[in-house]
Structure formats: C-alpha cells, structure tokens
Scaffold this active site. Sequence first.
Site, short mmCIF file in Angstrom:
data_model
loop_
_atom_site.label_atom_id
_atom_site.label_comp_id
_atom_site.label_asym_id
_atom_site.label_seq_id
_atom_site.Cartn_x
_atom_site.Cartn_y
_atom_site.Cartn_z
N SER A 1 90.40 35.03 60.85
CA SER A 1 90.33 35.10 62.30
C SER A 1 91.31 36.15 62.80
O SER A 1 92.45 36.19 62.35
CB SER A 1 90.66 33.74 62.92
N HIS B 1 95.74 41.87 71.04
CA HIS B 1 96.10 42.03 72.45
C HIS B 1 96.85 43.35 72.60
O HIS B 1 98.04 43.44 72.30
CB HIS B 1 96.98 40.88 72.92
N HIS C 1 88.34 40.10 69.47
CA HIS C 1 88.39 38.92 68.62
C HIS C 1 87.31 39.06 67.55
O HIS C 1 86.20 39.52 67.82
CB HIS C 1 88.14 37.65 69.45
N ASN D 1 85.92 36.77 63.89
CA ASN D 1 86.09 35.64 63.00
C ASN D 1 84.92 35.59 62.04
O ASN D 1 83.77 35.78 62.46
CB ASN D 1 86.17 34.33 63.81
N VAL D 2 85.19 35.39 60.77
CA VAL D 2 84.14 35.11 59.79
C VAL D 2 84.61 33.91 58.97
O VAL D 2 85.79 33.81 58.62
CB VAL D 2 83.82 36.32 58.88
#
Length: 314
Positions: A95, A99, A109, A111-112
């Site tokens: 994840s 920023h 962002h 995520n896998v």
Amino acid sequence: MTSEASISDVGDYLKSLQDRLCSTLAHIDSGTARFHEDAWTQPNGQGRTRILRDGQVFEQAGVNFSHVHGSALPAAASARHPELAGHPFEAMGVSLVVHPDNPFVPTSHMNVRFFYARTPGQPTWWFGGGFDLTPYYGDTDDARHWHRTAASAVASFGADLYPRFKKACDEYFYLKHRQEQRGIGGLFFDDFSEGGFDNAFGLMRSVGDHYLPAYQPIVEKHKADPFTPEQKAFQLYRRGRYVEFNLVYDRGTLFGLQSGGRTESILMSLPPQVAWHYGWQAPTGSAEESLVRDFLQPRDWLVAPADSKTPGGE
C-alpha cells in the site's frame, strides 16, 4: 488451486514492487532523500513500513508491505463474505500513499493485495487493488494521462475491465456525507480470481507496475510550479477530505485495525499536515471552485476536451 509456492511468489513480487517504488520516489524527490524502514514482526504477521518525510518534493511518502494471518476473518471482511467467517486466512499487500508538498502535485494512492482463506475443500483466494489520484488543482491533461495509463494496465486482460474498474473506483472513493468524489479516480478491483490464478496474479502485477508510469510524469511536470500561501492553505483544507474518507469509509484501514495489524503502518496514509475550516466556500470562478465542479465528478477522461486547462491550474 494455489500452493505454498504460489503464495510465496506473490510475496516475492510485492516486496520487489515495494523496493522499486521506494527507489524511484526517492530519486524523483531529490536523489538524496531516503526512506526510513521499520521492519516489524507481530504474532499475527510481519511487514516492512517505509516512510520518507520532509523531502524536497514529498512532504510524506509511505510504502508499506505487510503479510498478516489469523484464525478468523475480521468483521470488515466477513461482512462482505459471511461464508468465510471463522476460517483461517492470510492477506498480503503493498500500500502506498504520497502527499506532495506542492499543491499542484496531486496526492496519489496505490494498493495491490492478495487474500487466501483455508476453507474446506478448495481454498478461497482473490486479488485486489488499484490506484487513484487526488488533485488539489485540476489539470485535464494530467487526468487524461492518468486514466490512459490505467486503461493500458488492464487492456490485455479484457476490454471490459477498465470501464468496470473505473466505475468501481468512482463508487468506492466517494464521501457520502460530503456528496463528492475523493479525487478523479482510476482503478479499483476486489475479489478478482477470473481466468485462474496465473491470470489474476498477472493482472495484479500489471496494475502495480503501471503506477509509476501513471504518476511520475505528473510529479515531474508540476514539482517546481510556484505556489502561494493561499494555495498551500487550500491543499491542507482539501487534505481534510482525504482523512475523512480513510477514517470513515476505507475498508483497508478497517481490516487492518480489526485484524490486529500494526497501527503506525495502517495509519501511514494520513498526511502530516491537514486543516478544516467551517463553512468554507471557494470564490466564484476560481480554480478552487473548478476542482469540485469540473474534476471531482465521474467523467470519461479518455475523451479529448477542447480546452485542457482550468483557471489557475498551471
């Protein structure tokens, strides 16, 4: 059916992906910025949390790998899969949340993840993930590039996947109490096992591998843009929406906390600086007004518009 060897292959890929993400983000930042790593072990799993703070480009970038297990599925997951309640499980993933300091560089962002439950007979498994972009000042060229790369990531796995995953992303990253999107979307998929293990694993890898080609050109384009204190203040205000989503709606946050995950790693997605202002309204005709009106709406970003810029958006 998956095997212990195939589960190990997923873990090897995810750790390699984390290494590549951190190396590239550190290079983009300055070449001298470094990620600090916390390698952690708990009774229910282990992981590597890597954080870059106060860089020249990134105010904070977090890239987390975790591999957790348990004897019973947490409520955040069993609510969607009651048939799996009470069964042992494993979950692993990478994840990332970035920023940037410059308000003209969007937050991003990615995520896998992989889930495996030891159910009687055939084990239950699936892949999930995606990436999404949260700009503070809209730029249509950036949005088109982001979505073109997202479409490329899944094109070879089925012509229906990009519209499917884009729609799921728009629906998932939505703040119901604000009645607005969190950002301009991208890809979101879960419970994906179509075509068997090799196909589903390949899809997850392709999504992970396309994140940097989607994000890096946008960062490079805007990281030296000049900005005012007022534009920085607007970025901090809009970050409040990001925090609201992650703490109220995000299933990954809830799953991590309910499964006894490492709290510091789970909450690394939160920005180091954020602000709320009661009843704030954007000036009429401003770039700040354009953000919500023109960008934080579900749109077909693959269609070329007549004008690719918004007022004040560089």
